[in-house]
Design a protein around this motif. Structure first.
Motif, PDB file in Angstrom:
ATOM      1  N   LEU A  34     -16.233   0.472 -10.883  1.00 21.57           N
ATOM      2  CA  LEU A  34     -15.780   1.770 -11.047  1.00 21.57           C
ATOM      3  C   LEU A  34     -16.763   3.072 -10.545  1.00 21.57           C
ATOM      4  CD1 LEU A  34     -13.813   1.767 -13.911  1.00 21.57           C
ATOM      5  CD2 LEU A  34     -12.612   1.207 -12.244  1.00 21.57           C
ATOM      6  N   ASP A  35     -15.630   3.652  -9.640  1.00 18.60           N
ATOM      7  CA  ASP A  35     -16.815   5.112  -9.222  1.00 18.60           C
ATOM      8  C   ASP A  35     -16.568   5.980  -9.794  1.00 18.60           C
ATOM      9  OD1 ASP A  35     -17.486   5.737  -6.675  1.00 18.60           O
ATOM     10  OD2 ASP A  35     -15.816   6.367  -5.507  1.00 18.60           O
ATOM     11  N   GLY A  36     -17.999   6.511  -9.676  1.00 25.03           N
ATOM     12  CA  GLY A  36     -18.517   7.175 -10.659  1.00 25.03           C
ATOM     13  C   GLY A  36     -20.175   7.938 -10.231  1.00 25.03           C
ATOM     14  N   PRO A  37     -20.318   8.217 -10.895  1.00 26.87           N
ATOM     15  CA  PRO A  37     -21.885   8.570 -10.807  1.00 26.87           C
ATOM     16  C   PRO A  37     -22.870   7.054 -11.253  1.00 26.87           C
ATOM     17  CG  PRO A  37     -21.041  10.412 -12.376  1.00 26.87           C
ATOM     18  CD  PRO A  37     -20.235   8.623 -11.830  1.00 26.87           C
ATOM     19  N   GLY A  38     -23.519   7.103  -9.803  1.00 26.95           N
ATOM     20  CA  GLY A  38     -24.517   5.686  -9.847  1.00 26.95           C
ATOM     21  C   GLY A  38     -23.985   4.787  -9.348  1.00 26.95           C
ATOM     22  N   ALA A  39     -22.534   4.712  -8.943  1.00 25.01           N
ATOM     23  CA  ALA A  39     -22.094   3.213  -8.476  1.00 25.01           C
ATOM     24  C   ALA A  39     -22.149   2.897  -7.349  1.00 25.01           C
ATOM     25  CB  ALA A  39     -19.888   4.023  -8.904  1.00 25.01           C
ATOM     26  N   GLU A  40     -22.420   3.756  -6.535  1.00 22.49           N
ATOM     27  CA  GLU A  40     -22.950   3.420  -5.011  1.00 22.49           C
ATOM     28  C   GLU A  40     -24.195   2.486  -4.770  1.00 22.49           C
ATOM     29  OE1 GLU A  40     -22.327   4.488  -0.487  1.00 22.49           O
ATOM     30  OE2 GLU A  40     -21.680   5.844  -1.984  1.00 22.49           O
ATOM     31  N   ALA A  41     -24.646   3.085  -6.203  1.00 22.26           N
ATOM     32  CA  ALA A  41     -25.752   1.916  -6.175  1.00 22.26           C
ATOM     33  C   ALA A  41     -25.851   0.747  -6.882  1.00 22.26           C
ATOM     34  CB  ALA A  41     -27.201   3.086  -6.953  1.00 22.26           C
ATOM     35  N   GLU A  42     -24.891   1.154  -7.753  1.00 21.08           N
ATOM     36  CA  GLU A  42     -24.940   0.137  -8.065  1.00 21.08           C
ATOM     37  C   GLU A  42     -24.010  -1.437  -7.663  1.00 21.08           C
ATOM     38  OE1 GLU A  42     -22.499  -1.932 -11.790  1.00 21.08           O
ATOM     39  OE2 GLU A  42     -22.284  -0.298 -12.260  1.00 21.08           O
ATOM     40  N   ALA A  43     -23.236  -0.760  -6.640  1.00 18.39           N
ATOM     41  CA  ALA A  43     -22.671  -1.587  -5.725  1.00 18.39           C
ATOM     42  C   ALA A  43     -23.279  -2.458  -4.255  1.00 18.39           C
ATOM     43  CB  ALA A  43     -21.432  -0.852  -5.101  1.00 18.39           C
TER      44      ALA A  43
ATOM     45  N   LEU B 120     -18.582  -3.541   2.103  1.00 21.57           N
ATOM     46  CA  LEU B 120     -18.550  -2.826   1.037  1.00 21.57           C
ATOM     47  C   LEU B 120     -17.121  -1.654   1.253  1.00 21.57           C
ATOM     48  CD1 LEU B 120     -19.284  -1.048  -1.685  1.00 21.57           C
ATOM     49  CD2 LEU B 120     -20.023   0.722  -0.594  1.00 21.57           C
ATOM     50  N   VAL B 121     -16.086  -1.492   0.232  1.00 19.31           N
ATOM     51  CA  VAL B 121     -14.872  -0.848   0.990  1.00 19.31           C
ATOM     52  C   VAL B 121     -14.686  -0.505  -0.503  1.00 19.31           C
ATOM     53  CG1 VAL B 121     -12.766  -1.281   1.057  1.00 19.31           C
ATOM     54  CG2 VAL B 121     -13.749  -3.348   2.118  1.00 19.31           C
ATOM     55  N   ALA B 122     -14.362   0.525  -0.413  1.00 16.23           N
ATOM     56  CA  ALA B 122     -13.740   2.206  -0.972  1.00 16.23           C
ATOM     57  C   ALA B 122     -12.504   2.041  -1.445  1.00 16.23           C
ATOM     58  CB  ALA B 122     -14.307   3.554  -1.048  1.00 16.23           C
ATOM     59  N   CYS B 123     -11.732   2.090  -2.437  1.00 16.55           N
ATOM     60  CA  CYS B 123     -10.968   1.904  -2.569  1.00 16.55           C
ATOM     61  C   CYS B 123     -10.909   3.253  -3.195  1.00 16.55           C
ATOM     62  CB  CYS B 123      -9.899   0.776  -2.887  1.00 16.55           C
ATOM     63  SG  CYS B 123     -10.755  -0.444  -2.494  1.00 16.55           S
ATOM     64  N   PRO B 124     -10.053   4.340  -3.104  1.00 18.64           N
ATOM     65  CA  PRO B 124      -8.820   5.479  -3.682  1.00 18.64           C
ATOM     66  C   PRO B 124      -8.393   5.414  -4.640  1.00 18.64           C
ATOM     67  CG  PRO B 124      -8.938   6.188  -1.340  1.00 18.64           C
ATOM     68  CD  PRO B 124      -9.675   4.865  -1.979  1.00 18.64           C
ATOM     69  N   ALA B 125      -7.126   4.217  -4.618  1.00 18.08           N
ATOM     70  CA  ALA B 125      -5.616   4.840  -5.023  1.00 18.08           C
ATOM     71  C   ALA B 125      -5.128   3.799  -5.832  1.00 18.08           C
ATOM     72  CB  ALA B 125      -4.975   5.082  -4.098  1.00 18.08           C
ATOM     73  N   GLU B 126      -6.419   3.325  -6.145  1.00 18.37           N
ATOM     74  CA  GLU B 126      -6.110   1.500  -7.554  1.00 18.37           C
ATOM     75  C   GLU B 126      -5.718   2.219  -8.443  1.00 18.37           C
ATOM     76  OE1 GLU B 126      -7.118  -1.384  -6.999  1.00 18.37           O
ATOM     77  OE2 GLU B 126      -7.626  -0.904  -5.212  1.00 18.37           O
ATOM     78  N   PRO B 127      -4.725   1.079  -9.144  1.00 16.35           N
ATOM     79  CA  PRO B 127      -4.226   2.090 -10.593  1.00 16.35           C
ATOM     80  C   PRO B 127      -4.891   2.605 -11.413  1.00 16.35           C
ATOM     81  CG  PRO B 127      -3.624  -0.034  -9.471  1.00 16.35           C
ATOM     82  CD  PRO B 127      -4.375  -0.054  -8.899  1.00 16.35           C
ATOM     83  N   TYR B 128      -5.995   1.816 -11.571  1.00 12.71           N
ATOM     84  CA  TYR B 128      -6.852   2.107 -12.825  1.00 12.71           C
ATOM     85  C   TYR B 128      -8.191   3.171 -11.931  1.00 12.71           C
ATOM     86  CZ  TYR B 128      -8.771  -2.376 -10.711  1.00 12.71           C
ATOM     87  OH  TYR B 128      -9.012  -2.945  -9.839  1.00 12.71           O
ATOM     88  N   GLY B 129      -7.794   3.941 -11.602  1.00 14.20           N
ATOM     89  CA  GLY B 129      -8.980   4.491 -10.471  1.00 14.20           C
ATOM     90  C   GLY B 129      -9.931   4.218  -9.542  1.00 14.20           C
ATOM     91  N   ALA B 130     -10.633   5.346  -8.707  1.00 18.04           N
ATOM     92  CA  ALA B 130     -11.261   4.999  -7.639  1.00 18.04           C
ATOM     93  C   ALA B 130     -12.426   3.463  -7.876  1.00 18.04           C
ATOM     94  CB  ALA B 130     -11.924   6.451  -7.240  1.00 18.04           C
ATOM     95  N   THR B 131     -12.243   2.996  -7.285  1.00  5.15           N
ATOM     96  CA  THR B 131     -13.312   1.164  -6.856  1.00  5.15           C
ATOM     97  C   THR B 131     -13.478   1.666  -5.447  1.00  5.15           C
ATOM     98  OG1 THR B 131     -11.661  -0.228  -6.394  1.00  5.15           O
ATOM     99  CG2 THR B 131     -12.061   0.787  -8.878  1.00  5.15           C
ATOM    100  N   LEU B 132     -15.136   0.543  -5.674  1.00  2.32           N
ATOM    101  CA  LEU B 132     -15.807   0.384  -4.494  1.00  2.32           C
ATOM    102  C   LEU B 132     -15.526  -1.234  -5.000  1.00  2.32           C
ATOM    103  CD1 LEU B 132     -19.003   2.607  -5.437  1.00  2.32           C
ATOM    104  CD2 LEU B 132     -16.917   3.190  -3.788  1.00  2.32           C
TER     105      LEU B 132
END
Length: 89
Positions: free
Chosen positions: A64-73, A33-45
């Motif tokens: 897309l990073d947000g509530p529940g995103a890490e559990a989904e990833a 799993l990689v966290a990418c905070p600076a994507e053009p459309y927002g933070a992603t996992l």
């Protein structure tokens, strides 16, 4: 499959030191799993995979990073790892 345009076209691939965690590996692949905070459309996992003996990792899923995103990833990462384990049997 080198002629397939990936979602990360013209972007650098994730390096090993950017990986937040690894879900595991099979004989030939590893999944992480990689966290990418600076994507053009927002933070992603990104769930990434690559050869066990290499350093190149490619995204196989983007959330897309947000509530529940890490559990989904995490669910996606474990599913990808399990599918690879089944395929290698």
């Amino acid at each position: 499959m080198n002629n397939v345009i990936r979602p990360s076209f013209r972007q650098a691939r994730a390096e090993v030191n950017e990986v937040r965690r690894f879900y595991g590996e099979t004989r030939t692949y590893r999944v992480g799993l990689v966290a990418c905070p600076a994507e053009p459309y927002g933070a992603t996992l990104k769930v990434v995979m690559g050869a066990s003996d290499g350093e190149d990792l490619e995204a196989v899923a983007v959330v897309l990073d947000g509530p529940g995103a890490e559990a989904e990833a995490d669910r996606i990462g474990v599913a990808v790892l399990r599918a690879l384990q089944k395929a290698e049997r």
